[in-house]
Design a protein around this motif. Structure first.
Motif, mmCIF file in Angstrom:
data_model
loop_
_atom_site.group_PDB
_atom_site.id
_atom_site.type_symbol
_atom_site.label_atom_id
_atom_site.label_comp_id
_atom_site.label_asym_id
_atom_site.label_seq_id
_atom_site.Cartn_x
_atom_site.Cartn_y
_atom_site.Cartn_z
ATOM 1 N N UNK A 258 0.818 -1.213 0.000
ATOM 2 C CA UNK A 258 0.000 0.000 0.000
ATOM 3 C C UNK A 258 0.852 1.264 0.000
ATOM 4 N N UNK A 259 2.068 1.143 0.536
ATOM 5 C CA UNK A 259 2.958 2.312 0.592
ATOM 6 C C UNK A 259 3.910 2.364 -0.591
ATOM 7 N N UNK A 260 3.685 1.495 -1.572
ATOM 8 C CA UNK A 260 4.448 1.605 -2.813
ATOM 9 C C UNK A 260 5.568 0.605 -3.024
ATOM 10 N N UNK A 261 5.757 -0.347 -2.100
ATOM 11 C CA UNK A 261 6.808 -1.357 -2.283
ATOM 12 C C UNK A 261 6.471 -2.229 -3.497
ATOM 13 N N UNK A 262 7.478 -2.642 -4.249
ATOM 14 C CA UNK A 262 7.216 -3.477 -5.416
ATOM 15 C C UNK A 262 7.055 -4.933 -4.993
ATOM 16 N N UNK A 263 6.355 -5.682 -5.822
ATOM 17 C CA UNK A 263 5.978 -7.060 -5.496
ATOM 18 C C UNK A 263 7.192 -7.964 -5.329
ATOM 19 N N UNK A 264 8.217 -7.764 -6.151
ATOM 20 C CA UNK A 264 9.417 -8.607 -6.080
ATOM 21 C C UNK A 264 10.131 -8.451 -4.739
ATOM 22 N N UNK A 281 -1.486 -10.650 -1.936
ATOM 23 C CA UNK A 281 -1.451 -9.459 -1.080
ATOM 24 C C UNK A 281 -1.651 -8.166 -1.863
ATOM 25 N N UNK A 282 -1.925 -8.264 -3.155
ATOM 26 C CA UNK A 282 -2.011 -7.050 -3.959
ATOM 27 C C UNK A 282 -3.346 -6.325 -3.811
ATOM 28 N N UNK A 283 -4.244 -6.880 -2.985
ATOM 29 C CA UNK A 283 -5.462 -6.127 -2.672
ATOM 30 C C UNK A 283 -5.054 -4.881 -1.895
ATOM 31 N N UNK A 284 -5.886 -3.883 -1.900
ATOM 32 C CA UNK A 284 -5.578 -2.667 -1.153
ATOM 33 C C UNK A 284 -6.702 -2.348 -0.189
ATOM 34 N N UNK A 285 -6.396 -1.621 0.852
ATOM 35 C CA UNK A 285 -7.415 -1.261 1.825
ATOM 36 C C UNK A 285 -8.346 -0.208 1.224
ATOM 37 N N UNK A 286 -9.551 -0.162 1.750
ATOM 38 C CA UNK A 286 -10.543 0.808 1.252
ATOM 39 C C UNK A 286 -10.041 2.238 1.439
ATOM 40 N N UNK A 287 -9.401 2.503 2.571
ATOM 41 C CA UNK A 287 -8.889 3.846 2.835
ATOM 42 C C UNK A 287 -7.820 4.232 1.827
ATOM 43 N N UNK A 288 -6.919 3.298 1.537
ATOM 44 C CA UNK A 288 -5.846 3.579 0.580
ATOM 45 C C UNK A 288 -6.427 3.798 -0.809
ATOM 46 N N UNK A 289 -7.405 2.978 -1.163
ATOM 47 C CA UNK A 289 -8.049 3.094 -2.475
ATOM 48 C C UNK A 289 -8.678 4.478 -2.629
ATOM 49 N N UNK A 290 -9.353 4.940 -1.589
ATOM 50 C CA UNK A 290 -10.012 6.241 -1.635
ATOM 51 C C UNK A 290 -8.972 7.374 -1.691
ATOM 52 N N UNK A 291 -7.897 7.234 -0.909
ATOM 53 C CA UNK A 291 -6.863 8.265 -0.905
ATOM 54 C C UNK A 291 -6.245 8.433 -2.289
ATOM 55 N N UNK A 292 -5.923 7.316 -2.924
ATOM 56 C CA UNK A 292 -5.316 7.366 -4.252
ATOM 57 C C UNK A 292 -6.285 8.004 -5.245
ATOM 58 N N UNK A 293 -7.559 7.631 -5.139
ATOM 59 C CA UNK A 293 -8.569 8.180 -6.047
ATOM 60 C C UNK A 293 -8.682 9.691 -5.875
ATOM 61 N N UNK A 294 -8.789 10.140 -4.616
ATOM 62 C CA UNK A 294 -8.973 11.566 -4.347
ATOM 63 C C UNK A 294 -7.771 12.397 -4.807
#
Length: 302
Positions: A258-264, A281-294
């Motif tokens: 969620x803080x930008x670390x790459x999958x590898x 683990x590539x799902x994201x939290x609802x709060x993070x999803x909203x923050x990125x959208x806004x």
């Protein structure tokens, strides 16, 4: 089925020696093979070469009649496919009757994780004036700060920790080894526990050990002991969520991504062989999803 048991034992040795499989993995294979052996005996089949596609379909029907989950059926078929593959290699069978069997599709649930608010409550419950409180805090900070498995946490030795560069040497699944970094909070918790709490716990047993985490009697803490400690911390924090060591591992991976670390990178930190294991683990939290959208959508804000 004496011949089968001999072949079965050869396969177990192959898992232990060549594949470096963990005791838990070997136990699962043993259970699956014993289940298959019982079925063959019931059907009057005494040779592995007598198992054909029809027998396998009958075995599958038998499994479904037992109301087993798709995941359990899939694991058994996978185990037997590997067993027959080994038997083919050893020239003990002519064909692998499980090779054409399609594994039942299983739904992969999104791993549960903790929000920071829940974590903060956990971090505040330990009494840092007491040896056990210092130990519990060190366990919590280590599990969340590194994402290691509970068995890996339980196996840490004093010499595995390098405070100069902030890493812990981890012996993982299948005897695979890796170094994992830890941050400032884990460093403080570990140093406090090692210098104070651990010394006092060690005095109770009078036994020298290089195990990092000790129980109340000064002996090596077990995996079950770590689980019980976390359960008690959850109760003391008055959390309504169920927290197990693996949920802290899920939380570690989720927060990093969620803080930008790459999958590898997360794959390496978790000690996963395959990237597919990390992709859950590539799902994201609802709060993070909203923050990125806004922050990102042109018409999200004025």
């Amino acid at each position: 089925m004496e011949e089968f048991f001999t072949q079965f034992q050869s396969f177990v040795e192959y898992l232990q020696i060549e594949k470096n499989a963990s005791p838990y993995t070997v136990k699962c294979y043993q259970s699956d093979l014993e289940s298959f052996s019982g079925f063959l005996n019931q059907e009057g089949i005494h040779q592995l070469n007598d198992v054909n596609h029809q027998v396998v379909r009958l075995f599958l029907t038998n499994l479904y009649n037992q109301k087993l989950s798709r995941r359990s059926v899939s694991r058994k078929i996978s185990s037997l496919r590997s067993f027959y593959k080994f038997m083919e290699r050893e020239k003990q069978v002519e064909t692998n009757p499980f090779i054409q069997i399609t594994l039942p599709k299983t739904t992969k649930p999104i791993p549960g994780f903790l929000y920071m608010e829940e974590l903060e409550k956990l971090f505040e419950v330990s009494d840092m004036t007491e040896p056990l409180g210092q130990r519990d805090q060190a366990i919590l900070e280590t599990l969340y700060g590194t994402g290691i498995r509970v068995s890996e946490c339980q196996g840490i030795k004093l010499g595995d920790i390098d405070f100069t560069i902030g890493t812990i040497f981890i012996k993982g699944k299948g005897r695979k080894e890796r170094y994992v970094p830890f941050g400032r909070y884990a460093e403080i918790a570990l140093e406090t526990y090692i210098q104070e709490g651990r010394q006092k716990l060690l005095e109770k047993s009078g036994i020298e050990t290089d195990a990092l985490f000790l129980n109340a009697r000064g002996r090596t803490l077990t995996v079950r002991g770590i689980r019980l400690i976390l359960n008690k911390m959850v109760d003391n924090a008055a959390l309504t969520v169920h927290v197990h060591p693996h949920k802290l591992r899920h939380t570690f991976a989720t927060h990093l991504l969620n803080e930008g670390a790459d999958l590898r990178t997360v794959q390496e930190l978790l000690g996963h062989d395959n990237l597919s294991s990390t992709q859950i683990y590539t799902h994201v939290t609802k709060d993070h999803l909203r923050d990125v959208y806004m922050k990102s959508h042109p018409r999200a804000n004025d």
